[in-house]
Design an enzyme around this catalytic site. Structure first.
Site, PDB file in Angstrom:
ATOM      1  N   ASP A  63       0.814  -1.232   0.000  1.00  0.00           N
ATOM      2  CA  ASP A  63       0.000   0.000   0.000  1.00  0.00           C
ATOM      3  C   ASP A  63       0.843   1.275   0.000  1.00  0.00           C
ATOM      4  O   ASP A  63       0.320   2.366   0.267  1.00  0.00           O
ATOM      5  CB  ASP A  63      -0.915   0.005   1.234  1.00  0.00           C
ATOM      6  CG  ASP A  63      -2.079  -0.977   1.085  1.00  0.00           C
ATOM      7  OD1 ASP A  63      -2.925  -0.755   0.211  1.00  0.00           O
ATOM      8  OD2 ASP A  63      -2.117  -1.972   1.834  1.00  0.00           O
ATOM      9  N   GLU A  68      -0.010   9.481   1.784  1.00  0.00           N
ATOM     10  CA  GLU A  68      -0.658  10.396   2.716  1.00  0.00           C
ATOM     11  C   GLU A  68      -0.695   9.837   4.145  1.00  0.00           C
ATOM     12  O   GLU A  68      -0.717  10.601   5.111  1.00  0.00           O
ATOM     13  CB  GLU A  68      -2.096  10.650   2.255  1.00  0.00           C
ATOM     14  CG  GLU A  68      -2.892  11.484   3.223  1.00  0.00           C
ATOM     15  CD  GLU A  68      -4.268  11.806   2.688  1.00  0.00           C
ATOM     16  OE1 GLU A  68      -4.452  12.961   2.291  1.00  0.00           O
ATOM     17  OE2 GLU A  68      -5.139  10.920   2.648  1.00  0.00           O
ATOM     18  N   ASP A  69      -0.683   8.517   4.266  1.00  0.00           N
ATOM     19  CA  ASP A  69      -0.926   7.937   5.585  1.00  0.00           C
ATOM     20  C   ASP A  69       0.255   7.947   6.563  1.00  0.00           C
ATOM     21  O   ASP A  69       0.050   8.159   7.750  1.00  0.00           O
ATOM     22  CB  ASP A  69      -1.509   6.531   5.427  1.00  0.00           C
ATOM     23  CG  ASP A  69      -2.872   6.597   4.753  1.00  0.00           C
ATOM     24  OD1 ASP A  69      -3.660   7.480   5.146  1.00  0.00           O
ATOM     25  OD2 ASP A  69      -3.138   5.807   3.840  1.00  0.00           O
ATOM     26  N   ARG A  88       1.352  -1.763   7.131  1.00  0.00           N
ATOM     27  CA  ARG A  88       1.751  -0.456   6.613  1.00  0.00           C
ATOM     28  C   ARG A  88       2.656   0.310   7.571  1.00  0.00           C
ATOM     29  O   ARG A  88       3.210   1.342   7.191  1.00  0.00           O
ATOM     30  CB  ARG A  88       0.502   0.394   6.305  1.00  0.00           C
ATOM     31  CG  ARG A  88      -0.440  -0.248   5.297  1.00  0.00           C
ATOM     32  CD  ARG A  88      -1.348   0.767   4.666  1.00  0.00           C
ATOM     33  NE  ARG A  88      -0.552   1.820   4.036  1.00  0.00           N
ATOM     34  CZ  ARG A  88      -1.048   2.977   3.616  1.00  0.00           C
ATOM     35  NH1 ARG A  88      -2.333   3.220   3.753  1.00  0.00           N
ATOM     36  NH2 ARG A  88      -0.270   3.882   3.067  1.00  0.00           N
ATOM     37  N   ARG A 136      -7.799   2.893  12.498  1.00  0.00           N
ATOM     38  CA  ARG A 136      -6.352   3.085  12.294  1.00  0.00           C
ATOM     39  C   ARG A 136      -5.743   4.153  13.215  1.00  0.00           C
ATOM     40  O   ARG A 136      -4.530   4.190  13.404  1.00  0.00           O
ATOM     41  CB  ARG A 136      -6.094   3.517  10.851  1.00  0.00           C
ATOM     42  CG  ARG A 136      -6.678   2.598   9.784  1.00  0.00           C
ATOM     43  CD  ARG A 136      -5.841   1.372   9.585  1.00  0.00           C
ATOM     44  NE  ARG A 136      -6.336   0.529   8.521  1.00  0.00           N
ATOM     45  CZ  ARG A 136      -6.021   0.661   7.231  1.00  0.00           C
ATOM     46  NH1 ARG A 136      -5.206   1.627   6.859  1.00  0.00           N
ATOM     47  NH2 ARG A 136      -6.508  -0.174   6.346  1.00  0.00           N
ATOM     48  N   HIS A 166     -11.123   6.154   6.512  1.00  0.00           N
ATOM     49  CA  HIS A 166     -10.435   7.338   7.020  1.00  0.00           C
ATOM     50  C   HIS A 166     -11.388   8.542   6.997  1.00  0.00           C
ATOM     51  O   HIS A 166     -12.329   8.569   6.199  1.00  0.00           O
ATOM     52  CB  HIS A 166      -9.235   7.689   6.123  1.00  0.00           C
ATOM     53  CG  HIS A 166      -8.059   6.779   6.268  1.00  0.00           C
ATOM     54  ND1 HIS A 166      -7.460   6.156   5.205  1.00  0.00           N
ATOM     55  CD2 HIS A 166      -7.347   6.409   7.360  1.00  0.00           C
ATOM     56  CE1 HIS A 166      -6.436   5.434   5.627  1.00  0.00           C
ATOM     57  NE2 HIS A 166      -6.338   5.565   6.931  1.00  0.00           N
ATOM     58  N   CYS A 253      -5.083  10.301  -0.914  1.00  0.00           N
ATOM     59  CA  CYS A 253      -4.195   9.250  -0.371  1.00  0.00           C
ATOM     60  C   CYS A 253      -2.888   9.150  -1.133  1.00  0.00           C
ATOM     61  O   CYS A 253      -1.875   8.731  -0.599  1.00  0.00           O
ATOM     62  CB  CYS A 253      -4.862   7.877  -0.450  1.00  0.00           C
ATOM     63  SG  CYS A 253      -6.590   7.894  -0.076  1.00  0.00           S
TER      64      CYS A 253
HETATM   65  C1  CIR Z   1      -5.304   0.955   3.160  1.00  0.00           C
HETATM   66  O1  CIR Z   1      -6.288   0.287   3.484  1.00  0.00           O
HETATM   67  O2  CIR Z   1      -4.525   1.404   3.982  1.00  0.00           O
HETATM   68  C2  CIR Z   1      -5.063   1.248   1.693  1.00  0.00           C
HETATM   69  N1  CIR Z   1      -5.503   0.137   0.917  1.00  0.00           N
HETATM   70  C3  CIR Z   1      -5.806   2.493   1.285  1.00  0.00           C
HETATM   71  C4  CIR Z   1      -5.311   3.721   1.971  1.00  0.00           C
HETATM   72  C5  CIR Z   1      -6.066   4.925   1.578  1.00  0.00           C
HETATM   73  N2  CIR Z   1      -5.496   6.076   2.154  1.00  0.00           N
HETATM   74  C6  CIR Z   1      -6.163   7.149   2.544  1.00  0.00           C
HETATM   75  O3  CIR Z   1      -7.391   7.154   2.529  1.00  0.00           O
HETATM   76  N3  CIR Z   1      -5.468   8.168   2.994  1.00  0.00           N
END
Ligand code: CIR
Length: 258
Positions: A63, A68-69, A88, A136, A166, A253
């Protein structure tokens, strides 16, 4: 208004087909198509007048294109997060290396265990930050985050999430007091002060648009949202994100904008 000068993105990796998904948008991503869509995303960002730093694909983290995460970048500091998704969490290490090129050592902060936080849960509205409490992002993560923000003169408030992954899956700030809101966020008192465009249910995915220096990038295929954003007076660009949508990822993201 030019607010962002820089953007960081990471190329999707082949392992993205094993990325986390809720299954809301079924199917395995087509890697080659994802690369083309990522190229178009970078082009759209460049049109918004930002310098784009493109990090190489990282096969260790399926991922990892969703940059962004693992970080939240503000005008005054960078906050390296502690992603709550186990697969992640390690993304924070290489994102910090990239961020170090833009922020001095003493302006790089960290969320640490037992606190967890993902950038997708953070919505910056001027000097105020809304943070989603989600699967998360936990209470301790939010506590640490607000303490860090306070040091820099920013404020922060928590928004409880019930359904979506999110915070920014369902609500996004387009500057000028304008918010796109969908689903569980439509009637939240937290957002009462803003002018809200309520996203029709069938276009819920398009709640995740991004404002970049007065242009709003809208995901391709969402006509009602596109028309509404134009109506609000923004210039628009569209980018197809179908392959990232299969992993619950959207436009915000895929980049860090600062
Ligand atoms: C996840 O589940 O972490 C990734 N497949 C998608 C992350 C999406 N990120 C976001 O909304 N900032």
């Amino acid at each position: 208004m030019k607010k962002f000068n820089n953007v960081i993105v990471r190329r999707p990796c082949r392992a993205m087909v094993e990325g986390i998904t809720s299954g809301l948008y079924p199917g395995k991503p087509d890697y080659n198509l994802a690369l083309k869509q990522h190229d178009a995303y970078i082009e759209a960002l460049k049109q918004c007048g930002v310098q784009v730093t493109v990090l190489p694909a990282d096969e260790a983290y399926p991922d990892s294109c969703f940059v962004e995460d693992p970080a939240v970048l503000t005008a005054k500091c960078a906050i390296i997060t502690n992603p709550g998704a186990a697969s992640r969490n390690g993304e924070k290490v290489s994102i910090e290396e990239a961020v170090r090129k833009f922020y001095p050592e003493d302006r790089i902060e960290h969320i640490v265990n037992p606190g967890t936080l993902e950038g997708g849960d953070v919505m910056m509205c001027g000097d105020h930050f809304f943070v989603g409490r989600s699967a998360r992002t936990n209470e301790e993560g939010i506590r640490q985050f607000s303490e860090i923000l306070a040091k820099y003169g920013y404020t922060c408030s928590e928004v409880k999430l019930e359904e979506v992954l999110h915070l920014k899956t369902g609500v996004n700030y387009l500057e000028n007091n304008n918010l796109l809101v969908s689903g569980e966020f439509v009637n939240k008192p937290d957002f009462a002060a803003y002018h809200k465009y309520i996203i029709p249910e069938e276009e819920a995915y398009a709640a995740n648009c991004i404002w970049v220096n007065d242009t709003v990038i809208v995901p391709e295929g969402y006509q009602a949202v596109l028309a509404a954003v134009k109506q609000m007076g923004y210039q628009t660009l569209t980018v197809d994100t179908s392959e990232f949508r299969k992993l619950d990822g959207g436009l915000s993201c895929l980049s860090l904008r600062f």
